[in-house]
Structure formats: structure tokens, C-alpha cells
Design an enzyme around this catalytic site. Sequence first.
Site, short mmCIF file in Angstrom:
data_model
loop_
_atom_site.label_atom_id
_atom_site.label_comp_id
_atom_site.label_asym_id
_atom_site.label_seq_id
_atom_site.Cartn_x
_atom_site.Cartn_y
_atom_site.Cartn_z
N SER A 260 40.30 95.20 -41.74
CA SER A 260 39.06 95.68 -41.13
C SER A 260 38.21 96.44 -42.13
O SER A 260 38.70 96.97 -43.11
CB SER A 260 39.38 96.55 -39.92
N LYS A 261 36.93 96.42 -41.84
CA LYS A 261 35.93 97.01 -42.73
C LYS A 261 36.24 98.47 -43.03
O LYS A 261 35.92 98.96 -44.11
CB LYS A 261 34.55 96.85 -42.06
N ARG A 262 36.85 99.13 -42.06
CA ARG A 262 37.12 100.56 -42.25
C ARG A 262 38.07 100.83 -43.42
O ARG A 262 38.01 101.86 -44.05
CB ARG A 262 37.71 101.17 -40.97
N GLN A 263 38.95 99.85 -43.72
CA GLN A 263 39.92 100.10 -44.79
C GLN A 263 39.45 99.61 -46.15
O GLN A 263 40.21 99.63 -47.10
CB GLN A 263 41.25 99.40 -44.47
#
Length: 491
Positions: A260-263
Amino acid sequence: MKEVRVRFAPSPTGYLHIGGLRTALYNYLYAKKNGGKFLLRIEDTDRTRYVEGAIENLIESLEWAGITHDEGVFVKDGEIVDVGDAGPYIQSQRLPIYQKYVDELIEKGHAYYCFCTKDRLDSLREEQRIKGQVPKYDGLCRSIPIEEAKKRIEAGEEYVVRLKLPKDKNITFNDAVRGKVTINTDEIDDQVLMKSDGFPTYHLAVIVDDHLMDITHIVRGEEWLASTPKHVYLYECFGWEAPEFVHLPTVLNKDRKKLSKRQGDVSVEDFRNRGYLPEGLVNYLALVGWSPEDGEEIMTLDEMVEKFSFDRVGKSGGIFDTDKLNWVNSHYIKSYDLDKLAELSIPFVVKSGLITEEEIRNNFEWYKVLIDTVREGIDKLEDIPEHISFLFGDIEITEDAAKEELQAEHVPALLDSFIKIVKSHDEIDLEVAKGLMKEVQKDSGVKGKALYMPTRAAISGNVHGPDMSNIIYLLGKDKLIERAEKIKNSL
Ligand code: GLU
């Protein structure tokens, strides 16, 4: 046999996820392997998720990766255009088509108008949640007679259209990766097919389009597996033959969670901006979830086409391993056409501030030697600046080992000899650079490690690094003298 027709059908939500690129790649490989067609369709029926410029971005990312489509949406002269006979290929331009098919479903009794308000649905869901049930539409509007429903619509009431799933019916289909899948309709919701804004949902649009576009194989991420029974049922309602289904395992990170983009990096653009080569990224991605029978890991796109089959796609999630990506990419960096690699590297080097684009362009042959010298030691283009910075600015002895080498008694005389030999040449071209250390050896009488280590330390600041003659050439006459003198004076 029917011509193979596959499609990649992304939603224009802003960028191309690396998992999406892998889906596109497998579609592409399968189409090419079977002499078929690969289509690009844009699924933009969820207007709340639409992002300006996303279609262009998707197409540009696919093009960069070399995953080219034969039919569907293209960008030509800055305009988004359709190529092919089954268009339009952007779903928001196909609304009348979906309307026609929704009407047909209602007529046949396979769908119904639903007038439930958001408030009612919210409290229903809340009630079910408290009771520990799976949230599901309770079918309140299923039994409204069609005449009454039409009157309510005429009177201006808001509505959606839902699929009328039969009770307790097993729906079975075959998936090329999972095998036989059976789900009972009691576990599935009466899916909304048409929203109150007149747009179809994904579930209706996808089956209408796949049918009208003659898609033979649906190759997509496994997050859609749970929706497939609804789709299979819809094919049945229309009396259409369903395509083959191929659900690909999700691309996971090392903790086996969805990337995911968050990581961190997840979009194709992110990887491009870090200096991965399209060939490296695509080669690596092919291996996330698939492997050829011969176990080969480095493959061109054509070789992948030749070896590709769905029976070697794994069931469990493919792990995205950056170390392995780096390894694959470094292979391409090492063997890439030097002119192309040098050209691609320019923005990364310029960004570091070590040298301007103009300086690079004015000394392109020199620059090519620079890139050729460092490519052995890097994984991706963004690594270049740290590998070349020792050639720019003032000499700095960074390693203790280098300091030690320079302490030896013979070093001042060796550096004198080095300076003398460098000065004896008008210019240090590649030819001269190659023979220079031999000349210093003759002149100083020092050989082997005692010759090379201190000299390398004095001109590069390190005891290890790329080939000496390349360093000598890249630094050039003035810098060699300046550096050797500075070090000699500091001893
Ligand atoms: N529009 C869907 C997505 O964004 C495509 C699903 C499918 O291929 O059927 O993933």
C-alpha cells in the site's frame, strides 16, 4: 479456435499500481503468446474516485513499461482517442448501452428497482452488525410490483437497480488459477447494478463490456474473485457465454500484507523516478506470482511471451522483494546499451548538483565513460550520484585505510613521479590513461600494491573503487595534478 481477446481495465484513480502493471503484463503475455489482442478499457463509473489526468498517466506508464495494447484507449497528439471496433472504451461514454441492458434485466425479472434510503440502509447495516451478522441488503424492495415502482420513479423518487439473486442457488465457475469455485447465492448481496446517478456499478458495466468486446479471458487481481459469482449469474440472465476466469494472487509486501501507498513505493511512476529500467521492473514483476518451467529468471519480454502460461501462476500471494528487484534491475543496468543508459541517467545526475546538463551534453563521450565505469556497482539510476561524487569537488580522504596507505615512506616520491608523468602529457585521453600507471611504475620503480593503493587513495580518496585507468581518464590532467599535489603537501 476463437481469437484470444484479453483486457486490462483499470479505474483512473490517479496512478498505475505496481500490481496493476503485473495484471496488464500477464494479459499482454497471454495475448501475445496466443496471437490474440490486448485491450485497454477505462472503468470510470465511480465518479467520486475520478482523478484528472489519470487516463493519460496510466497509458504513459504502460508505454514506458513496454506493455503495449492493440485496441482500446490511446493518447494521440495529446488527445484521448479510441482505436478499435468495439468502442467507446471509456465506460462513462457507454451509459446508454448499460441502460439498455438494465432495462432488459428488469423486464426479464432478474433485477428490481430499490427505493431504500441511505438512512434505512445505514440502520439496517448497524442492526446486522450488532447481531453479528454479515451486512447484507434485506430485500425489502424485491416484491414491489413493477407498475408501482414505475409510478414512484415518475413521481421523482430516487432509486437504484438491484440484481435479483435467486435464493439458495449454488453458482459454480472454473478459475484457471484456483480451479472450481462454488458459492451459494445466500452468501451474496443483491448487488446494485445501476446507481441513482444513472451510472452503472462496476459489476454491470464489466460484464456488458466484456461480452460486447468479445473478451475470451478475464485476467485480473484476486480481489475480484468474490464478485465473480454475481458476474457468472448475470451472464446466465442474459443468456451469454461467460469468458474464462483467471484471478491472479495479490502482490504482497514482505509482511504478507497488500502493498500500500502508505508504506512507500507502489506506483509505476515511483519506481521509474528511482531509476529502475522498464525492462528490469517488468522482468522482476513477471516473477511475482509466476515462474517459467525452466526456472530462468532473467528474460526479455519476448522470452516471457514464449514461456508464459497460467498453469504456472501460483495460488498464494506473490511477495514483492525489493532486493530481488534490485538484483534483476542491476542485470539490465550492466548490459544496457550505453548511449541509452547514459541518456536515461542524466536527470538523476543533474539532480544531485554534481554537474549540469550542459556540462554533460558538452562532454558526452566523457560522460558515457563515467556511466560505464559505475554501472557495475549500482542497482538503479538513483544510485549513481553517490558512486561518482568522489570525482567532483575537492579531494577528501574518507577511508582510514586510505589514510594509512598514504603514510608509507615511499609515497611523497611516488606522488612526485605521478605528477611528473601526468604533466608530461598534453591531455589524458583514454589511451594515455590506460598506460599511465605503467609509466609511473617505470619512473618511480614502485610496483604492485605499493604503487596502486597510495595513488588510488591520493586521487580518489578511497582504496577501492572502479578501474584505475577510468578514474585517471575521468579526472583529467588538471584535477589529477591538483589532487596529487594537495595530498602530497598534506603529508
Ligand atoms: N476496474 C477494475 C479495477 O480497477 C478492474 C477489474 C476487472 O478487471 O474486472 O481493478
